[in-house]
Design a protein around this motif. Structure first.
Motif, PDB file in Angstrom:
ATOM      1  N   GLU A  15       8.671 -20.091  -3.779  1.00 55.19           N
ATOM      2  CA  GLU A  15       8.665 -19.781  -5.204  1.00 55.19           C
ATOM      3  C   GLU A  15       8.472 -18.287  -5.460  1.00 55.19           C
ATOM      4  O   GLU A  15       9.017 -17.741  -6.422  1.00 55.19           O
ATOM      5  N   VAL A  16       7.721 -17.616  -4.600  1.00 54.51           N
ATOM      6  CA  VAL A  16       7.578 -16.165  -4.723  1.00 54.51           C
ATOM      7  C   VAL A  16       8.889 -15.469  -4.375  1.00 54.51           C
ATOM      8  O   VAL A  16       9.329 -14.541  -5.071  1.00 54.51           O
ATOM      9  N   GLU A  17       9.555 -15.942  -3.333  1.00 60.02           N
ATOM     10  CA  GLU A  17      10.806 -15.308  -2.911  1.00 60.02           C
ATOM     11  C   GLU A  17      11.905 -15.443  -3.965  1.00 60.02           C
ATOM     12  O   GLU A  17      12.783 -14.585  -4.052  1.00 60.02           O
ATOM     13  N   VAL A  18      11.861 -16.510  -4.766  1.00 58.10           N
ATOM     14  CA  VAL A  18      12.869 -16.661  -5.827  1.00 58.10           C
ATOM     15  C   VAL A  18      12.360 -16.105  -7.159  1.00 58.10           C
ATOM     16  O   VAL A  18      12.952 -16.326  -8.216  1.00 58.10           O
ATOM     17  N   LEU A  19      11.233 -15.385  -7.114  1.00 58.82           N
ATOM     18  CA  LEU A  19      10.687 -14.640  -8.257  1.00 58.82           C
ATOM     19  C   LEU A  19      10.107 -15.529  -9.350  1.00 58.82           C
ATOM     20  O   LEU A  19       9.970 -15.108 -10.499  1.00 58.82           O
ATOM     21  N   ASP A  72       4.647 -13.896  -9.099  1.00 55.72           N
ATOM     22  CA  ASP A  72       4.550 -12.517  -8.624  1.00 55.72           C
ATOM     23  C   ASP A  72       4.075 -12.426  -7.188  1.00 55.72           C
ATOM     24  O   ASP A  72       4.448 -11.505  -6.461  1.00 55.72           O
ATOM     25  N   ASN A  73       3.206 -13.356  -6.787  1.00 52.22           N
ATOM     26  CA  ASN A  73       2.681 -13.300  -5.425  1.00 52.22           C
ATOM     27  C   ASN A  73       2.226 -14.691  -4.982  1.00 52.22           C
ATOM     28  O   ASN A  73       2.119 -15.614  -5.798  1.00 52.22           O
ATOM     29  N   ARG A  74       1.940 -14.793  -3.701  1.00 54.63           N
ATOM     30  CA  ARG A  74       1.570 -16.077  -3.097  1.00 54.63           C
ATOM     31  C   ARG A  74       0.289 -16.635  -3.699  1.00 54.63           C
ATOM     32  O   ARG A  74       0.179 -17.845  -3.908  1.00 54.63           O
ATOM     33  N   ALA A  97       0.992 -18.328  -6.986  1.00 57.79           N
ATOM     34  CA  ALA A  97       1.731 -19.571  -6.780  1.00 57.79           C
ATOM     35  C   ALA A  97       0.805 -20.670  -6.274  1.00 57.79           C
ATOM     36  O   ALA A  97       0.834 -21.806  -6.761  1.00 57.79           O
ATOM     37  N   LEU A  98      -0.054 -20.325  -5.320  1.00 59.98           N
ATOM     38  CA  LEU A  98      -0.992 -21.322  -4.785  1.00 59.98           C
ATOM     39  C   LEU A  98      -2.008 -21.749  -5.833  1.00 59.98           C
ATOM     40  O   LEU A  98      -2.369 -22.931  -5.914  1.00 59.98           O
ATOM     41  N   ALA A  99      -2.455 -20.818  -6.647  1.00 57.53           N
ATOM     42  CA  ALA A  99      -3.413 -21.155  -7.703  1.00 57.53           C
ATOM     43  C   ALA A  99      -2.798 -22.155  -8.670  1.00 57.53           C
ATOM     44  O   ALA A  99      -3.450 -23.123  -9.089  1.00 57.53           O
ATOM     45  N   TYR A 100      -1.535 -21.942  -9.015  1.00 58.02           N
ATOM     46  CA  TYR A 100      -0.844 -22.883  -9.894  1.00 58.02           C
ATOM     47  C   TYR A 100      -0.736 -24.257  -9.241  1.00 58.02           C
ATOM     48  O   TYR A 100      -1.029 -25.282  -9.857  1.00 58.02           O
ATOM     49  N   PHE A 101      -0.317 -24.280  -7.987  1.00 62.58           N
ATOM     50  CA  PHE A 101      -0.136 -25.552  -7.283  1.00 62.58           C
ATOM     51  C   PHE A 101      -1.456 -26.317  -7.225  1.00 62.58           C
ATOM     52  O   PHE A 101      -1.504 -27.519  -7.494  1.00 62.58           O
TER      53      PHE A 101
END
Length: 203
Positions: A49-53, A56-58, A61-65
Motif C-alpha cells: 500500500e505504501v508502494e502504490v502511494l 505515506d509510510n509503512r 499503513a500498519l497503524a491503519y491495519f
C-alpha cells in the motif's frame, strides 16, 4: 499505475450481485499463487500500500491495519486475497470488504493494489477476479461497490468490462463523488467503445 497527468475526480462504481459471474479461469504467471490473509501478512500489505502511494509510510499503513482491520481478523481470513511470488512474498492484494452506511450493510471492494515492480503481468486483474469470487461466498446477495478515481482510469476500464457501472449519487457515502466531472476526464483517455460503457450509468 496511477496516471496523475489527468485531473483527479472521485468515482463510485457498482456491480449488481446477479452479474458477479466469474466464468473464465483465473491465470497467474508461473510461480505465483493466491493466498488468503494469515496473521502477519499485514506487513506485506503495508509495504504494497505504501508502494502504490495509498499511505505515506509503512508505520501509517500498519497503524491503519491494526486499528481498522485487525479487530476483524477472522473475517479477513475469508475476505482478503493476496498473490505471492516464488519467494512467498505478497506482491498484490484485494479485499471483499463491507461497510454499514445509512443503516444498510454494503459490500465493497477495498485495497486493490499491485506493487509497481510487478505491474504489467496481469496480477491486478487476477487478484480482482479472485476477490469478486470471494464475494459470492461472503456476500452472495449484495451488490458490490467500489471507490476509485480518474487517476486509475486503466483499472476503471477493467472494472467496466467486468460489469461495473458508474453511479451518480452518494449511496455508499464517506467520500465526495464527481460523476459529471469524472466523465469529462474519462472522455479524454477512452475511445468511443469504452465511453459507451461509461455512459450506461446507474441513475
Amino acid at each position: 499505475m496511477l496516471d496523475k497527468s489527468v485531473p483527479y475526480k472521485r468515482i463510485i462504481m457498482q456491480l449488481d450481485h446477479k452479474n458477479n459471474n466469474i466464468n473464465e479461469e483465473i491465470h497467474l504467471p508461473e510461480g505465483y499463487s493466491f493466498r488468503m490473509y494469515k496473521p502477519g501478512m499485514e506487513e506485506d500489505w503495508a509495504i504494497t500500500e505504501v508502494e502504490v502511494l495509498e499511505f505515506d509510510n509503512r508505520e501509517k499503513a500498519l497503524a491503519y491495519f491494526r486499528t481498522d482491520l485487525i479487530p476483524y481478523q477472522e473475517q479477513l481470513k475469508k475476505r482478503m486475497v493476496f498473490i505471492v511470488n516464488q519467494e512467498g512474498i505478497a506482491v498484490a492484494n484485494a479485499c471483499a470488504w463491507y461497510v454499514n452506511y445509512k443503516g444498510r450493510h454494503q459490500a465493497q471492494v477495498h485495497y486493490v493494489a499491485v506493487r509497481p515492480k510487478y505491474q504489467g503481468m496481469g496480477l491486478g486483474k487476477a487478484v480482482f477476479m479472485k476477490v469478486l469470487s470471494a464475494f459470492t461466498k461472503v456476500e452472495p446477495d449484495e451488490d458490490i461497490y467500489l471507490h476509485t478515481q480518474t487517476w486509475s482510469h486503466k483499472a476503471i476500464r477493467m472494472y467496466l468490462k467486468m460489469g461495473f457501472r458508474l453511479i451518480t449519487d452518494d449511496r455508499i457515502g464517506y467520500h465526495d463523488y464527481h460523476y459529471e466531472e469524472a466523465v469529462k476526464v474519462l472522455e479524454t483517455v477512452y475511445d468511443e467503445q469504452i465511453m459507451n460503457l461509461v455512459k450506461k450509468r446507474i441513475s
